[in-house]
Design a protein around this motif. Structure first.
Motif, PDB file in Angstrom:
ATOM      1  N   SER A  70      96.446  52.748  47.530  1.00  0.00           N
ATOM      2  CA  SER A  70      95.649  53.891  47.968  1.00  0.00           C
ATOM      3  C   SER A  70      94.264  53.416  48.375  1.00  0.00           C
ATOM      4  O   SER A  70      93.665  52.603  47.673  1.00  0.00           O
ATOM      5  N   GLU A  71      93.771  53.914  49.497  1.00  0.00           N
ATOM      6  CA  GLU A  71      92.423  53.552  49.930  1.00  0.00           C
ATOM      7  C   GLU A  71      91.357  54.098  48.983  1.00  0.00           C
ATOM      8  O   GLU A  71      90.337  53.476  48.758  1.00  0.00           O
ATOM      9  N   ASP A  72      91.606  55.282  48.416  1.00  0.00           N
ATOM     10  CA  ASP A  72      90.596  55.939  47.586  1.00  0.00           C
ATOM     11  C   ASP A  72      90.573  55.441  46.145  1.00  0.00           C
ATOM     12  O   ASP A  72      89.518  55.401  45.525  1.00  0.00           O
ATOM     13  N   TYR A  73      91.744  55.084  45.588  1.00  0.00           N
ATOM     14  CA  TYR A  73      91.813  54.794  44.150  1.00  0.00           C
ATOM     15  C   TYR A  73      92.462  53.459  43.823  1.00  0.00           C
ATOM     16  O   TYR A  73      92.891  53.238  42.714  1.00  0.00           O
ATOM     17  N   ASP A  74      92.600  52.550  44.804  1.00  0.00           N
ATOM     18  CA  ASP A  74      93.293  51.288  44.636  1.00  0.00           C
ATOM     19  C   ASP A  74      94.800  51.516  44.589  1.00  0.00           C
ATOM     20  O   ASP A  74      95.526  50.996  45.401  1.00  0.00           O
ATOM     21  N   VAL A 131      97.850  54.820  43.504  1.00  0.00           N
ATOM     22  CA  VAL A 131      98.169  56.137  42.978  1.00  0.00           C
ATOM     23  C   VAL A 131      99.607  56.095  42.478  1.00  0.00           C
ATOM     24  O   VAL A 131     100.367  55.173  42.789  1.00  0.00           O
ATOM     25  N   HIS A 187      96.750  61.504  40.896  1.00  0.00           N
ATOM     26  CA  HIS A 187      95.480  60.850  41.237  1.00  0.00           C
ATOM     27  C   HIS A 187      94.324  61.635  40.622  1.00  0.00           C
ATOM     28  O   HIS A 187      94.493  62.779  40.195  1.00  0.00           O
ATOM     29  N   GLU A 245      90.295  70.257  44.984  1.00  0.00           N
ATOM     30  CA  GLU A 245      90.590  68.849  45.254  1.00  0.00           C
ATOM     31  C   GLU A 245      92.072  68.497  45.376  1.00  0.00           C
ATOM     32  O   GLU A 245      92.384  67.366  45.750  1.00  0.00           O
ATOM     33  N   ARG A 250      88.948  60.208  36.378  1.00  0.00           N
ATOM     34  CA  ARG A 250      89.170  58.781  36.681  1.00  0.00           C
ATOM     35  C   ARG A 250      89.508  57.992  35.419  1.00  0.00           C
ATOM     36  O   ARG A 250      90.391  57.138  35.442  1.00  0.00           O
TER      37      ARG A 250
END
Length: 150
Positions: free
Chosen positions: A56-60, A62, A77, A85, A106
């Motif tokens: 995932s680009e946002d969270y490494d 998912v 996520h 969200e 997170r």
């Protein structure tokens, strides 16, 4: 097959849950309210879903749920407010604070991800059982993660 279990409670503004592995509470969860499994406005149906880790680009990474009826791209996520969200996904949170709302997502996500990595490395596969038993979970603190390092 190794399994995680998500026990949900449904509310008008969101769905709250508790996520377990081997009867041990991992974290709380938040989702959209149930809206007949409609794309982007509903949580997913109860059932059993295979899990996989994907980049995932946002969270490494998912956690992807496979073969969700009528849906694609359903992930686990980070998010702290389901209505703002999420579009059908599941967000782990350290504590729920209201219907479809929580905090420290997170931290909860990375703990869940690490547990899933261990399961997949040791056993090769993992499923998520999504269910409800009528127990109301509006506000719940799953575990103390204050001493964890991220």
């Amino acid at each position: 097959m190794h399994r995680l279990t998500l026990n949900r409670s449904y509310f008008p503004l969101g769905t709250n849950g508790l996520l377990y592995y081997n009867n041990e509470l991992i974290c709380s969860t938040i989702e959209l309210p149930w809206n007949d499994n409609k794309q982007e406005t509903s949580c997913i149906p109860e059932g059993i879903y295979a899990l996989e880790l994907i980049p995932s680009e946002d969270y490494d990474m998912v956690i992807r749920l496979l073969d969700v009826p009528g849906r694609e791209g359903i992930d686990i996520h980070p998010a702290n407010d389901a209505l703002k969200e999420l579009k059908g996904c599941i967000a782990p949170v350290s504590k729920t604070t209201g219907e479809g709302k929580g905090v420290y997502s997170r931290r909860a996500f990375y703990k869940l991800r690490d547990i899933l990595i261990e399961i997949l490395q040791e056993y090769g596969d993992c499923e998520l059982i999504v269910t409800s038993d009528g127990t109301m979970v509006i506000e719940a603190e799953a575990i103390d993660m204050s001493e964890w390092s991220f």
